[in-house]
Design an enzyme around this catalytic site. Structure first.
Site, short mmCIF file in Angstrom:
data_model
loop_
_atom_site.label_atom_id
_atom_site.label_comp_id
_atom_site.label_asym_id
_atom_site.label_seq_id
_atom_site.Cartn_x
_atom_site.Cartn_y
_atom_site.Cartn_z
N TYR A 1 18.35 6.68 43.43
CA TYR A 1 19.76 6.38 43.21
C TYR A 1 19.91 4.87 43.09
CZ TYR A 1 19.43 5.86 48.33
OH TYR A 1 19.05 5.52 49.61
N GLU B 1 10.88 -2.84 55.30
CA GLU B 1 10.91 -1.97 54.13
C GLU B 1 9.75 -2.29 53.18
OE1 GLU B 1 12.82 0.50 53.24
OE2 GLU B 1 14.55 0.43 54.58
N PHE C 1 28.73 -29.83 47.30
CA PHE C 1 29.28 -30.95 48.09
C PHE C 1 30.27 -30.47 49.13
CE2 PHE C 1 32.12 -31.17 44.18
CZ PHE C 1 33.27 -30.70 44.79
N ASN D 1 28.94 -19.48 49.58
CA ASN D 1 28.66 -20.84 50.05
C ASN D 1 27.48 -20.81 51.01
OD1 ASN D 1 30.73 -22.52 48.83
ND2 ASN D 1 32.21 -21.43 50.10
N ASP E 1 4.18 -6.17 10.19
CA ASP E 1 4.04 -4.93 9.42
C ASP E 1 5.33 -4.64 8.65
OD1 ASP E 1 3.41 -2.35 8.50
OD2 ASP E 1 2.19 -1.96 10.27
N LYS F 1 14.53 9.28 9.42
CA LYS F 1 15.78 9.65 8.77
C LYS F 1 15.73 11.10 8.31
CE LYS F 1 18.96 8.47 5.04
NZ LYS F 1 19.36 7.48 4.02
N LYS G 1 0.84 -1.21 0.00
CA LYS G 1 0.00 0.00 0.00
C LYS G 1 0.86 1.25 0.00
CE LYS G 1 -2.25 -1.32 3.74
NZ LYS G 1 -2.02 -2.79 3.85
N ARG H 1 33.06 -23.18 53.18
CA ARG H 1 31.83 -23.79 53.68
C ARG H 1 31.81 -23.91 55.20
NH1 ARG H 1 28.34 -25.08 50.30
NH2 ARG H 1 29.92 -24.84 48.69
N HIS I 1 19.20 -8.22 52.41
CA HIS I 1 20.30 -8.16 51.44
C HIS I 1 20.29 -9.37 50.51
CE1 HIS I 1 22.70 -5.24 54.23
NE2 HIS I 1 21.57 -4.73 53.77
N ASP J 1 36.34 -31.27 59.70
CA ASP J 1 35.88 -30.21 58.80
C ASP J 1 34.36 -30.09 58.94
OD1 ASP J 1 35.41 -28.82 55.96
OD2 ASP J 1 37.55 -28.72 56.40
#
Length: 469
Positions: free
Chosen positions: A158, A283, A416, A371, A67, A79, A7, A391, A221, A423
């Protein structure tokens, strides 16, 4: 011609748009061909986005709603914006009318309209591109290239810190239509959202959306510091806060149930477990809905309290994360305990209640920064350790928060345990933990099994890890 496909793609139109009024030979060419000039181009594109997101349509129908002439008109006018005003947004109609009446459109106004026009077409093309990739990719979610169409929803006071400017953008990707989440939430009350508010609210909402039973999640956080599921959501709220009341103060509270008057009163009046006197401060409160009375009561807690209503976050989303000079893309981590098999690695198998505790802890640890360690019992987080370089430190933080309640509870680790004796695993056993759930896959998994067998602790392997950096 061609059933309306052609068209506007004609020199009589595009010549009149693209001709520069300051070039004599341009005007001469128009005159030779009997072409007039256009000063204003206003275009509403075929509603491709609305069509392909409104429901199931055929591929042929989708193609017909792309379109071609409209974007060409827009680009041509943009342009040649020095001579042609181009409008693609109905919000610009008043400014356009003012100019047409007063004829005082400066170059800045024209350039802004041209920028908006090119951006509009780029967003339109990105929707077409995304749709075509989905139709032709065979299920591959990672195209060789793609464009993310972002639209500013608001400027922010901010960023993470006051010296950083920031803004919030909504993602107009087809894949996110009706996907829910914090980006499409509605704010009923309170101060405007900040950069950090969006991050924390997103973390809280994503976590609470995982649970089917009435659940409360408290986030500070971006880490869930309290999680509890109960048939009585008031009790769930109290338990979630008590998990870490110091961190909960000034945090974000999320629910996966409608907030009614009773829950709103509890949120409004609940006192800090640390002293029994200080009214808890938050908050943000975020939930899938509020009763009229519940909203009224909650608004009375504070003028600044942000009250958000959000739709449940969608699954199978593409997750994007920026790094310097590029982006990382991955599938969203949608796995739940029902999607995996908990395999017993120790001599002692967990009881039904211990397995339930392990699954709850495992679902919680998925949302804690690595961790990550979570200790839980009776569908309630007792303590968690997050974001530590090793860990063992995360484990010690979790036990410090859980206290004596950790005895007989379940512990989940996001990855793991590379070491067991002297430990993290042995330390957990010595602290009286009843069940440990971990992904497994370490070269020293046998050490973890032997350690748990020595202390009579049930050890479960999930085969799945949940790193969250």
């Amino acid at each position: 011609m061609l059933d309306g496909r052609v068209k506007t793609l004609h020199p009589s139109i595009h010549g009149g748009i693209l001709a520069r009024r300051d070039q004599e030979h341009h005007l001469k060419a128009l005159n030779e061909h009997g072409i007039g000039t256009f000063d204003v181009v206003v275009v509403n594109l075929y509603p491709f986005y609305d069509k392909v997101t409104s429901g199931t349509i055929s591929f042929e129908d989708g193609i017909e709603n792309i379109d071609i002439g409209g974007p060409t008109l827009i680009r041509a006018a943009a342009k040649n914006h020095k001579d042609v005003l181009v409008v693609v947004d109905h919000h610009d109609y008043p400014s356009l009318l003012k100019y047409l009446q007063e004829k005082q459109a400066g170059p800045q106004f024209r350039r802004m309209l041209a920028w908006k026009a090119f951006q509009h077409v780029a967003s339109y093309d990105s929707a077409v591109s995304e749709w075509l990739w989905k139709q032709s990719s065979g299920g591959d979610i990672f195209p060789p290239s793609f464009t993310v169409p972002l639209s500013m929803k608001s400027t922010l006071r901010y960023g993470e810190n006051p010296h950083q400017k920031a803004a919030f953008y909504g993602d107009r990707s087809l894949s996110l239509v009706n996907a829910g989440g914090i980006a499409t939430s509605f704010q009923h009350h309170g101060k405007e959202m900040s950069y950090n508010n969006y991050l924390d609210a997103d973390a809280a909402w994503n976590c609470v959306s995982e649970f089917e039973n009435p659940t409360c999640v408290v986030v500070k956080h971006t880490n869930p510091c309290g999680v509890a599921s109960r048939q009585d959501v008031l009790e769930a709220y109290r338990l979630a806060v008590r998990a870490d009341p110091v961190s909960a103060f000034g945090g974000i509270v999320a629910f996966n149930t409608t907030v009614d008057e009773d829950l709103a009163k509890e949120i409004r009046e609940f006192r800090s477990p640390t002293d029994g006197e200080t009214r808890m401060f938050y908050e943000i409160v975020v939930a899938p809905g509020y009763t009229e009375k519940g909203l009224e009561v909650l608004k009375g807690k504070s003028k600044t309290l942000r009250i958000l209503e959000a739709k449940r976050s969608g699954k199978n989303m593409l997750s994007l994360r920026q790094v310097s000079g590029g982006w990382l893309a991955q599938e969203s981590d949608d796995l739940t305990p029902e999607d995996i098999t908990f395999t017993t690695g120790s001599e002692r198998a967990p009881t039904d209640s211990e397995l339930s505790d392990a699954k709850f802890a495992w679902l919680c640890v998925k949302h804690v920064k690595s961790n990550a360690i979570v200790i839980a019992k009776d569908n309630c987080m007792l303590g968690m350790g997050s974001g530590q370089p090793n860990r063992v430190d995360s484990l010690r933080i979790a036990f410090r928060k859980a206290g004596e309640a950790a005895k007989g509870a379940a512990l989940a680790s996001d990855a793991f345990f590379p070491f067991a004796w002297k430990d993290a695993v042995e330390e957990a056993c010595e602290n009286g933990i009843g069940t440990i759930a971990q992904p497994g896959g370490s070269m020293r998994d046998k050490d973890a099994v032997d350690c748990c067998n020595k202390y009579g602790v049930s050890l479960l392997f999930t085969g799945v890890r949940h790193f969250r950096h």
